[in-house]
Every structure is written in structure tokens, then in C-alpha cells.
Design an enzyme around this catalytic site. Structure first.
Site, PDB file in Angstrom:
ATOM      1  N   TRP A 102       0.841  -1.212   0.000  1.00 38.53           N
ATOM      2  CA  TRP A 102       0.000   0.000   0.000  1.00 38.53           C
ATOM      3  C   TRP A 102       0.859   1.238   0.000  1.00 38.53           C
ATOM      4  O   TRP A 102       0.553   2.219  -0.690  1.00 38.53           O
ATOM      5  CB  TRP A 102      -0.973  -0.026   1.174  1.00 38.53           C
ATOM      6  CG  TRP A 102      -1.934  -1.168   1.098  1.00 38.53           C
ATOM      7  CD1 TRP A 102      -2.067  -2.192   1.998  1.00 38.53           C
ATOM      8  CD2 TRP A 102      -2.881  -1.446   0.049  1.00 38.53           C
ATOM      9  NE1 TRP A 102      -3.039  -3.058   1.563  1.00 38.53           N
ATOM     10  CE2 TRP A 102      -3.554  -2.641   0.383  1.00 38.53           C
ATOM     11  CE3 TRP A 102      -3.227  -0.791  -1.137  1.00 38.53           C
ATOM     12  CZ2 TRP A 102      -4.560  -3.191  -0.420  1.00 38.53           C
ATOM     13  CZ3 TRP A 102      -4.215  -1.349  -1.944  1.00 38.53           C
ATOM     14  CH2 TRP A 102      -4.868  -2.525  -1.581  1.00 38.53           C
ATOM     15  N   ASP A 172      -1.739   6.585   6.364  1.00 41.08           N
ATOM     16  CA  ASP A 172      -2.811   5.698   5.911  1.00 41.08           C
ATOM     17  C   ASP A 172      -3.138   4.770   7.081  1.00 41.08           C
ATOM     18  O   ASP A 172      -2.326   3.934   7.475  1.00 41.08           O
ATOM     19  CB  ASP A 172      -2.304   4.904   4.697  1.00 41.08           C
ATOM     20  CG  ASP A 172      -3.287   3.852   4.213  1.00 41.08           C
ATOM     21  OD1 ASP A 172      -4.338   3.652   4.852  1.00 41.08           O
ATOM     22  OD2 ASP A 172      -2.986   3.204   3.183  1.00 41.08           O
ATOM     23  N   LYS A 196     -12.161  -2.136   6.494  1.00 37.39           N
ATOM     24  CA  LYS A 196     -11.415  -2.974   7.424  1.00 37.39           C
ATOM     25  C   LYS A 196     -11.997  -2.842   8.832  1.00 37.39           C
ATOM     26  O   LYS A 196     -12.117  -3.813   9.549  1.00 37.39           O
ATOM     27  CB  LYS A 196      -9.931  -2.583   7.458  1.00 37.39           C
ATOM     28  CG  LYS A 196      -9.319  -2.321   6.068  1.00 37.39           C
ATOM     29  CD  LYS A 196      -8.878  -3.566   5.342  1.00 37.39           C
ATOM     30  CE  LYS A 196      -8.684  -3.399   3.841  1.00 37.39           C
ATOM     31  NZ  LYS A 196      -7.621  -2.522   3.409  1.00 37.39           N
TER      32      LYS A 196
HETATM   33  C1  LIG Z   1      -7.092  -2.035   1.997  1.00 34.73           C
HETATM   34  C2  LIG Z   1      -6.071  -0.959   2.092  1.00 34.73           C
HETATM   35  C3  LIG Z   1      -5.970   0.081   1.135  1.00 34.73           C
HETATM   36  C4  LIG Z   1      -6.781   0.112  -0.122  1.00 34.73           C
HETATM   37  O1  LIG Z   1      -8.095   0.368   0.068  1.00 34.73           O
HETATM   38  P1  LIG Z   1      -9.124   0.411  -1.155  1.00 34.73           P
HETATM   39  O2  LIG Z   1     -10.348   0.893  -0.476  1.00 34.73           O
HETATM   40  O3  LIG Z   1      -9.219  -0.975  -1.705  1.00 34.73           O
HETATM   41  O4  LIG Z   1      -8.602   1.366  -2.154  1.00 34.73           O
HETATM   42  C5  LIG Z   1      -5.040   1.065   1.357  1.00 34.73           C
HETATM   43  N1  LIG Z   1      -4.225   1.048   2.420  1.00 34.73           N
HETATM   44  C6  LIG Z   1      -4.288   0.068   3.354  1.00 34.73           C
HETATM   45  C7  LIG Z   1      -3.371   0.104   4.524  1.00 34.73           C
HETATM   46  C8  LIG Z   1      -5.203  -0.963   3.206  1.00 34.73           C
HETATM   47  O5  LIG Z   1      -5.255  -1.942   4.123  1.00 34.73           O
END
Ligand SMILES: *Cc1c(COP(=O)(O)O)cnc(C)c1O
Length: 360
Positions: A102, A172, A196
Site C-alpha cells: 500500500w 494511511d 477494514k
Molecule cells: C485495503 C487498504 C488500502 C486500499 O483500500 P481500497 O479501499 O481498496 O482502495 C489502502 N491502504 C491500506 C493500509 C489498506 O489496508
């Protein structure tokens, strides 16, 4: 079929109470005579929902007053573009710490927009640890520094965040938002996709310090400009209304459980017992540097790809599903977000012990 313990990394489990409440209100919300899905985003009922969602998020995360909370769409990945489009505002430099796929995707995207550098990367060690950088390790004229707080795929997290002085730190937090207490004032911006830890995929919460809003270039698409979203209280266009409603229900659930601190205690206990079971076992092994182990995504392997597959298949038959590691890394991964009951972790540990006995 009974509900299973779903260890998926995302989309992942939601609290049963939330799903049941949503089901009860699905066809007719309160006195509205319609579903939240059918409601105008300009209606009084929806206005209450989005305001309540924001207020709850602020309360749960202890968000300071000089931060905006925005509900936007496009998933976590759209933030990989929005962050550089909005925050590369002076030197056009940004430093990224690469701790997984990511972070790498965010880095690759940001490079399109400025002088973007990898300050460190744990890729040569298959992202099994978090590089610990000091203030001096970053370019002092960088517009921001970017990290991925929890690495969903590799099972690492920052045990503490880097000190960046006056340079805004961007994180993030897609896979650990609301799972532990965070001092928001240490960040310029945090964002998290909902799927998540708090709702349906597509929805993203962004928390941005107000003085960082308003620097996007003239040609920045309106939807990708934080100013557009902030000036319109996340209602510039039709927001993902139903997802915001579900998020609100999850926030209420978290509050009813005693808030983020109470969940953090449970999360620490869940993770600690699972890591202990792995460390005590002769069959399973966790490749992650102990200090950097994630509380949310627990990665483990047997060292034998066929045995890993057997484990995942037999666990599934026992009602413990989605334990396969990310398609790029294999092995196993148990994602134990807020909504995973402690009972699910206990069942997993018992299953691991049984499997180890049977596969000596
Ligand atoms: C799942 C995830 C993403 C991507 O998310 P999307 O909604 O699929 O774009 C980005 N960063 C982290 C840390 C993630 O776990």
C-alpha cells in the site's frame, strides 16, 4: 448456514449488532417511511445521520477542533492521489516510508505529481519490519512525510510514529483506524478506507488539519480537492449515503463498548494470545519483527506451502474462514479487527493446536 468467524483482511467482519440494526431499519428508517438508501442526501434525516457520524468519529478519535473530518469515496487508493494533489504545495517534495504494497502504491502514485522520494524501504526484507527514522532522515524542506500506519498484507505496524517536527505527517490508517488510541495532533492528515474497521468498501474518512486545506493546483479535479469536500461538509455531490449510515452504526457500537481505549485493551489481548500461540508452537512461525507486529493482521506460516493450504482448507471447514495470506505472500493471515470477537481468536488458537497435533 451459520455465521462464520471471518478473518478476511477486507472487506471484513462487521459487528453482528450493527448488521441486525441495519436489517431492522432497512426498509423503513425511523419515521421516514423509506430506507436510508432511498433518502435525499439533502434531507433532514440524512443530515442528522452524517452530522451524528462526524460527531461520533470526533468523539471516539478525540479529533482536535482545528481538523476537518471528511467522508469521501473512491476507497483508500483514491487518497494515494488526493494526498499529493493537495499537499505538494511549496517545495513539491515528499518523503515516503515504504513498508508494504500500500505504501508502494501510494509512493508510485505521488511520483506523478512532484519530487517524491523513498526515505526508507523494508522491501529487501520482505517488509518484515518497520524502518525507524529520525527527523534528520527526512528532507527538511519536504511538504509532507507519508507512512502506512498498519501494513495489512505483511502484518506490521508502527509501534510509535516518527517525529517529523514541523513537517506534516500523513498516515494511511485504513487497517487500524479506531482500533487503538491515536494522538491526531501529531498528524497533518490521516485517512482510512472503511472496509477494514468501520463499514462498507468505497467510503473513506479523512481527517485533515485545516491549515493544509486550499493548496491544490487550479487544475485539480474538484472531487479530488479537499477544499471542495471541506467547504461542502462532504456534500458537494451525493456522498455514499448508506455507507455513511453504516459507519455511524459502527461508531455507536464502538461507543457502546466503552470507546477506542476499551477496544484497544481487547485488541491487545486478542493479538497477544494469538502471537503467543504461534511463538509457543513448533509448527507455526511469525516472520515479523516482534516489536513491529500488527494488532490487526497476524501473519504466520508453517514453512510448507502445502501444509499452509491444508490448514486454510481445514480451518474453513471448521467455520474459521479467509485465513489464507495475501495472494502475493501466501501462508496464513488472521485479520482480527474490532468486530472479530475474542471467541473467534480463542477458536482459532484451539484449531491451530489441534492441527499441530494432527500434523506432526
Ligand atoms: C485495503 C487498504 C488500502 C486500499 O483500500 P481500497 O479501499 O481498496 O482502495 C489502502 N491502504 C491500506 C493500509 C489498506 O489496508
Amino acid at each position: 448456514m451459520e455465521r462464520v468467524f471471518n478473518f478476511s483482511a477486507g472487506p471484513s467482519m462487521l459487528p453482528l449488532e450493527v448488521l441486525e440494526k441495519a436489517a431492522a431499519e432497512m426498509v423503513n428508517y425511523g419515521e421516514a417511511g423509506m430506507s436510508v438508501m432511498e433518502m435525499s442526501h439533502r434531507s433532514k434525516d440524512f443530515d442528522n445521520i452524517i452530522k451524528e457520524a462526524e460527531a461520533l468519529f470526533r468523539e471516539l478519535m478525540n479529533v482536535p477542533d482545528n481538523y476537518k473530518v471528511l467522508f469521501v469515496q473512491g476507497g483508500g487508493s483514491t487518497q494515494f492521489s488526493m494526498v499529493p494533489l493537495n499537499l505538494l504545495r511549496n517545495s513539491k517534495k515528499a518523503d515516503y516510508i515504504i513498508t508494504g504494497q500500500w505504501a508502494k502504491k501510494a509512493f508510485t502514485e505521488a511520483k506523478k505529481f512532484g519530487d517524491v522520494k523513498a526515505a526508507a524501504s523494508s522491501e529487501p526484507d520482505v517488509y518484515t519490519y518497520i524502518p525507524k527514522l529520525k527527523k534528520e532522515d527526512f528532507r527538511q524542506d519536504a511538504d509532507y512525510i507519508y507512512i502506512t500506519a498498519n501494513n495489512t498484507i505483511y502484518g506490521t505496524r508502527y509501534p510509535y510514529f516518527p517525529e517529523t517536527g514541523d513537517i506534516p505527517l500523513v498516515a494511511d490508517m485504513s487497517s487500524n483506524i479506531l482500533s487503538q488510541e491515536v494522538d491526531i495532533s501529531k498528524f497533518g492528515l490521516i485517512f482510512a478506507g472503511a472496509q477494514k474497521n468501520f463499514g462498507p468498501a468505497g467510503l473513506v474518512v479523512v481527517c485533515i488539519r485545516e491549515d493544509l486545506i486550499g493548496f491544490a493546483a487550479e487544475d485539480c479535479p474538484a472531487m479530488l480537492n479537499y477544499k471542495t469536500q471541506a467547504d461542502n461538509d462532504s456534500l458537494y455531490n451525493t456522498p455514499p449515503t448508506y455507507s455513511i449510515y453504516i459507519a455511524k452504526l459502527v461508531f455507536e457500537w464502538i461507543k457502546s463498548k466503552g470507546g477506542v481505549k476499551a477496544l484497544q485493551t481487547i485488541n491487545e489481548r486478542k493479538a497477544a494470545k494469538l502471537y503467543k500461540a504461534i511463538d509457543d508452537s513448533k509448527l507455526f512461525n511469525c516472520p515479523v519483527n516482534p516489536e513491529d507486529r500488527s494488532l490487526m493482521n497476524v501473519v504466520f506460516v508453517t514453512g510448507n506451502a502445502d501444509l499452509d493450504k491444508k490448514f486454510v482448507a481445514e480451518a474453513k471447514a471448521a467455520g474459521l474462514v479467509n485465513l489464507g495470506g495475501h495472494r502475493t505472500v501466501g501462508g496464513m493471515r488472521a485479520s482480527i479487527y474490532n468486530a472479530m470477537p475474542e471467541e473467534g481468536v480463542d477458536k482459532l488458537i484451539a484449531f491451530m493446536q489441534k492441527f499441530e497435533k494432527e500434523n506432526k
